[in-house]
Design an enzyme around this catalytic site. Sequence first.
Site, mmCIF file in Angstrom:
data_model
loop_
_atom_site.group_PDB
_atom_site.id
_atom_site.type_symbol
_atom_site.label_atom_id
_atom_site.label_comp_id
_atom_site.label_asym_id
_atom_site.label_seq_id
_atom_site.Cartn_x
_atom_site.Cartn_y
_atom_site.Cartn_z
ATOM 1 C CG MET A 1 -0.957 -8.098 -7.123
ATOM 2 S SD MET A 1 -0.251 -7.315 -8.595
ATOM 3 C CE MET A 1 0.881 -6.148 -7.864
ATOM 4 C CG HIS B 1 2.391 -1.349 -15.802
ATOM 5 N ND1 HIS B 1 2.172 -2.591 -15.249
ATOM 6 C CD2 HIS B 1 3.443 -1.484 -16.653
ATOM 7 C CE1 HIS B 1 3.041 -3.458 -15.755
ATOM 8 N NE2 HIS B 1 3.811 -2.807 -16.611
ATOM 9 N N GLY C 1 0.783 -1.235 0.000
ATOM 10 C CA GLY C 1 0.000 0.000 0.000
ATOM 11 C C GLY C 1 0.812 1.279 0.000
ATOM 12 C CB THR C 2 4.277 2.282 -1.018
ATOM 13 O OG1 THR C 2 4.301 1.604 -2.274
ATOM 14 C CG2 THR C 2 5.028 1.466 -0.004
ATOM 15 C CG LEU D 1 -10.882 -5.301 -10.724
ATOM 16 C CD1 LEU D 1 -10.924 -3.789 -10.756
ATOM 17 C CD2 LEU D 1 -12.023 -5.853 -9.896
HETATM 18 C C1 GAR Z 1 3.389 -0.342 -7.688
HETATM 19 O O1 GAR Z 1 4.734 -0.101 -7.950
HETATM 20 C C2 GAR Z 1 2.640 -0.499 -9.001
HETATM 21 O O2 GAR Z 1 3.250 0.146 -10.048
HETATM 22 C C3 GAR Z 1 2.682 -1.961 -9.228
HETATM 23 O O3 GAR Z 1 2.561 -2.543 -7.966
HETATM 24 C C4 GAR Z 1 3.195 -1.699 -7.016
HETATM 25 C C5 GAR Z 1 2.325 -1.624 -5.808
HETATM 26 O O4 GAR Z 1 3.071 -1.269 -4.691
HETATM 27 N N1 GAR Z 1 1.592 -2.335 -10.087
HETATM 28 C C6 GAR Z 1 1.705 -3.223 -11.068
HETATM 29 O O5 GAR Z 1 2.732 -3.845 -11.276
HETATM 30 C C7 GAR Z 1 0.457 -3.395 -11.897
HETATM 31 N N2 GAR Z 1 0.699 -4.246 -13.029
HETATM 32 P P1 GAR Z 1 2.318 -1.024 -3.311
HETATM 33 O O6 GAR Z 1 1.585 -2.300 -2.944
HETATM 34 O O7 GAR Z 1 3.418 -0.736 -2.323
HETATM 35 O O8 GAR Z 1 1.399 0.137 -3.502
#
Ligand code: GAR
Length: 207
Positions: A91, A108, A13-14, A94
């Site tokens: 992940m 992304h 959740g950053t 949807l």
């Molecule tokens: C983020 O860096 C986002 O770009 C990536 O997941 C991370 C989530 O980090 N998303 C993808 O790869 C989508 N295909 P978080 O859980 O710390 O917010």
Amino acid sequence: MPLKIAVLLSGSGTTLQNLIDRAGAGELDAQFVCVISSRADAFGLERARTHQIPAIPIVRKDYDTLEAFNAAIWDTVRSHGAELVALAGFMSLLHIPDDYENRVVNVHPALIPAFCGKGMYGHHVHEAVIEYGVKLSGATVHFANNIYDAGPIILQDTVPVLEDDTPDTLAERVQAKERELYPKAIRLFAEGRLRVEGRRVRILDPQ
Ligand code: GAR
């Protein structure tokens, strides 16, 4: 009126934290109406609770079918009155219903249409980028549709891939870019300045 946003996540959740911080700093006029996680143990739920945002786990294995899992998500999104859904490291695939078409955004960690699609998330993306030897990577904010990473692109920006990069050092640079681009794209949405024309998103001048 602040834009009512539901955030969907699966991990730390950053990305959510950045949006909360930007709203707190007055850079984003948003109200986070709920945070939904596809994992019950996601730290993102904890972050939501800390900020008094309803934190709701909706876990795929608790539902017999993908349809039932999706229905639970959209029922929750609707019942909280969300005007926009922001995916933040969500992940699961949807299925976006008609009433949320062009109202779901995703970030992304690469320059779509490169290094995206099924299985391309988080560190897998940065590993693939380094392995391929491209000199530039970046971040993309796009409207989500029913295919992984395939919806109309709202904003993109690049970062260099350096010779001694590891997936960690590259991720850090890309995530800094994500932290700029995601709130910026949501602000444009909130201001009614995004017009989807086929695959293209036109950014309108401020009123
Ligand atoms: C983020 O860096 C986002 O770009 C990536 O997941 C991370 C989530 O980090 N998303 C993808 O790869 C989508 N295909 P978080 O859980 O710390 O917010």
